[in-house]
Design a protein around this motif. Structure first.
Motif, PDB file in Angstrom:
ATOM      1  N   ALA A   1      17.550   5.838   3.929  1.00 52.00           N
ATOM      2  CA  ALA A   1      16.315   5.625   4.706  1.00 52.00           C
ATOM      3  C   ALA A   1      15.219   5.043   3.820  1.00 52.00           C
ATOM      4  N   GLY A   2      15.511   3.933   3.202  1.00 51.91           N
ATOM      5  CA  GLY A   2      14.618   3.318   2.215  1.00 51.91           C
ATOM      6  C   GLY A   2      13.420   2.586   2.795  1.00 51.91           C
ATOM      7  N   GLY A   3      13.330   2.493   4.118  1.00 52.20           N
ATOM      8  CA  GLY A   3      12.147   1.871   4.725  1.00 52.20           C
ATOM      9  C   GLY A   3      11.877   0.493   4.148  1.00 52.20           C
ATOM     10  N   PRO A   4      10.608   0.210   3.798  1.00 54.14           N
ATOM     11  CA  PRO A   4      10.285  -1.126   3.276  1.00 54.14           C
ATOM     12  C   PRO A   4      10.690  -1.326   1.804  1.00 54.14           C
TER      13      PRO A   4
ATOM     14  N   THR B   1       0.840  -1.207   0.000  1.00 49.13           N
ATOM     15  CA  THR B   1       0.000   0.000   0.000  1.00 49.13           C
ATOM     16  C   THR B   1       0.872   1.254   0.000  1.00 49.13           C
ATOM     17  N   VAL B   2       1.931   1.247   0.814  1.00 54.04           N
ATOM     18  CA  VAL B   2       2.839   2.403   0.876  1.00 54.04           C
ATOM     19  C   VAL B   2       3.457   2.643  -0.505  1.00 54.04           C
ATOM     20  N   ARG B   3       3.819   1.559  -1.166  1.00 52.07           N
ATOM     21  CA  ARG B   3       4.439   1.692  -2.489  1.00 52.07           C
ATOM     22  C   ARG B   3       3.488   2.421  -3.445  1.00 52.07           C
TER      23      ARG B   3
HETATM   24  C1  LIG Z   1       8.823   7.612   6.796  1.00 49.68           C
HETATM   25  S1  LIG Z   1       9.922   6.262   6.584  1.00 49.68           S
HETATM   26  C2  LIG Z   1      10.269   6.456   4.857  1.00 49.68           C
HETATM   27  C3  LIG Z   1      10.719   5.204   4.217  1.00 49.68           C
HETATM   28  C4  LIG Z   1      10.817   5.221   2.698  1.00 49.68           C
HETATM   29  N1  LIG Z   1      11.881   6.076   2.208  1.00 49.68           N
HETATM   30  C5  LIG Z   1       9.508   5.623   2.085  1.00 49.68           C
HETATM   31  O1  LIG Z   1       9.411   6.738   1.543  1.00 49.68           O
HETATM   32  O2  LIG Z   1       8.557   4.812   2.123  1.00 49.68           O
HETATM   33  C6  LIG Z   1      11.409   6.843   7.339  1.00 49.68           C
HETATM   34  C7  LIG Z   1      12.534   5.843   7.387  1.00 49.68           C
HETATM   35  O3  LIG Z   1      13.678   6.505   7.947  1.00 49.68           O
HETATM   36  C8  LIG Z   1      14.413   5.568   8.701  1.00 49.68           C
HETATM   37  N2  LIG Z   1      15.271   6.354   9.608  1.00 49.68           N
HETATM   38  C9  LIG Z   1      14.906   7.080  10.681  1.00 49.68           C
HETATM   39  N3  LIG Z   1      15.968   7.705  11.215  1.00 49.68           N
HETATM   40  C10 LIG Z   1      17.045   7.358  10.464  1.00 49.68           C
HETATM   41  C11 LIG Z   1      18.430   7.721  10.489  1.00 49.68           C
HETATM   42  N4  LIG Z   1      18.917   8.551  11.409  1.00 49.68           N
HETATM   43  N5  LIG Z   1      19.235   7.204   9.542  1.00 49.68           N
HETATM   44  C12 LIG Z   1      18.735   6.371   8.587  1.00 49.68           C
HETATM   45  N6  LIG Z   1      17.448   5.989   8.523  1.00 49.68           N
HETATM   46  C13 LIG Z   1      16.600   6.496   9.436  1.00 49.68           C
HETATM   47  C14 LIG Z   1      13.349   4.733   9.377  1.00 49.68           C
HETATM   48  O4  LIG Z   1      13.838   3.488   9.822  1.00 49.68           O
HETATM   49  C15 LIG Z   1      12.305   4.622   8.264  1.00 49.68           C
HETATM   50  O5  LIG Z   1      12.521   3.457   7.516  1.00 49.68           O
END
Ligand SMILES: C[S@@+](CC[C@H](N)C(=O)[O-])C[C@H]1O[C@@H](n2cnc3c(N)ncnc32)[C@H](O)[C@@H]1O
Length: 282
Positions: free
Chosen positions: A53-56, A25-27
């Motif tokens: 910070a690529g998340g999922p 869903t996020v994708r």
């Molecule tokens: C809102 S999510 C966005 C994920 C993805 N980029 C997206 O757009 O769906 C934020 C992400 O930042 C990562 N994150 C938070 N603080 C971080 C840090 N200091 N360094 C690297 N990643 C971090 C979290 O683990 C999370 O996966």
């Protein structure tokens, strides 16, 4: 690491299972932002890209397809659960020109001048140290290469984000959040991230507002769990509410968001800011 940044990362560790659950869903929801990043960075076949910070898994996985077999993507995130989800997703989609690394944005374990392009979608406003993270992103970018960042525009422009928080604020005392603290709207004012990025050393810094639709084929009843589960702040608030408070808030939210649902699912108007900057060639 400071206690504050450790606490922030712990919150993300606890969120990882929900970002995994809702990854498809996020994708879909943020696909227009991925397209805007790819366009802004002029990503093309054969390039070497870092996604922070690529998340999922996004935008890393879409970019891996865009650069093709002669290009490569390095995915990073500070949370192991996120890295695992993204790696599994790459396997499921049979994407092989991508590698995965668990690391913080303010301590990227790469040599200077390594990447053609660095991207970060909905990450920089949540970091404990944005200036250090921006400097790191520029350090690992090749001279003349670009860094492209996506952050949320203002709360008023984003009912997907504010429908639940406004309903909660009507019923539960919510002190105003510090606009400079890590959070969705930390760089919501146009110009704020631009100024910080220039201070970090980026050249030719540009920003543009991206108006888009957050769309996904889900039912109105899926909205509340999606929205609450993806946010540690909301999960925490929900846990501290009485069942009676929750019932009222949930029903108010359902009523408010019904206007954003149709036959093909949800469609919220949304607004992000895309900021890009170049690494100096000198
Ligand atoms: C809102 S999510 C966005 C994920 C993805 N980029 C997206 O757009 O769906 C934020 C992400 O930042 C990562 N994150 C938070 N603080 C971080 C840090 N200091 N360094 C690297 N990643 C971090 C979290 O683990 C999370 O996966």
């Amino acid at each position: 690491m400071s206690t504050e940044s450790e606490e922030l990362l712990n919150a993300w560790r606890q969120s990882a299972e929900y970002w995994s659950k809702h990854r498809a869903t996020v994708r879909r929801m943020f696909a227009p932002v991925t397209s805007a990043i790819v366009e802004e960075a002029r990503i093309r076949r054969g390039q070497n890209i870092l996604d922070v910070a690529g998340g999922p898994g996004e935008p890393s996985l879409t970019i891996a397809e865009a650069v093709g077999p002669d290009g490569a993507v390095t995915y990073t995130d500070a949370v192991s659960g996120m890295v695992e989800t993204a790696r599994n997703e790459a396997g499921r989609q049979n994407i092989t020109n991508i590698s995965f690394l668990e690391c913080r944005a303010d301590g990227l374990p790469f040599s200077d001048d390594s990447f053609d392009v660095v991207t970060c979608r909905f990450g920089v406003m949540l970091f404990s140290d944005p200036p250090a993270s921006l400097r790191e992103m520029l350090r690992v970018t090749k001279p003349g290469g670009v860094v492209v960042l996506a952050v949320w525009h203002t709360s008023e422009m984003n009912p997907f984000l504010n429908a639940v928080t406004r309903a909660m604020a009507r019923h539960v005392e919510s002190p105003p959040s510090d606009p400079c603290a890590p959070g969705a709207f930390r760089f919501a004012e146009p110009g704020s991230l631009v100024a910080l990025f220039r201070e970090a050393g980026a050249e030719n810094v540009q920003e543009r507002i991206l108006s888009f639709k957050i769309e996904a084929p889900i039912a109105p009843s899926d909205f509340w769990p999606l929205r609450v589960e993806l946010s540690d702040t909301l999960r925490d608030k929900v846990q501290r509410m009485t069942p009676a408070q929750l019932a009222v808030i949930e029903s108010e939210v359902q009523e408010e968001i019904s206007q954003f649902f149709g036959e093909s699912g949800m469609s919220f108007p949304a607004s992000a800011i895309i900021v890009s900057g170049m690494k100096s060639t000198i």
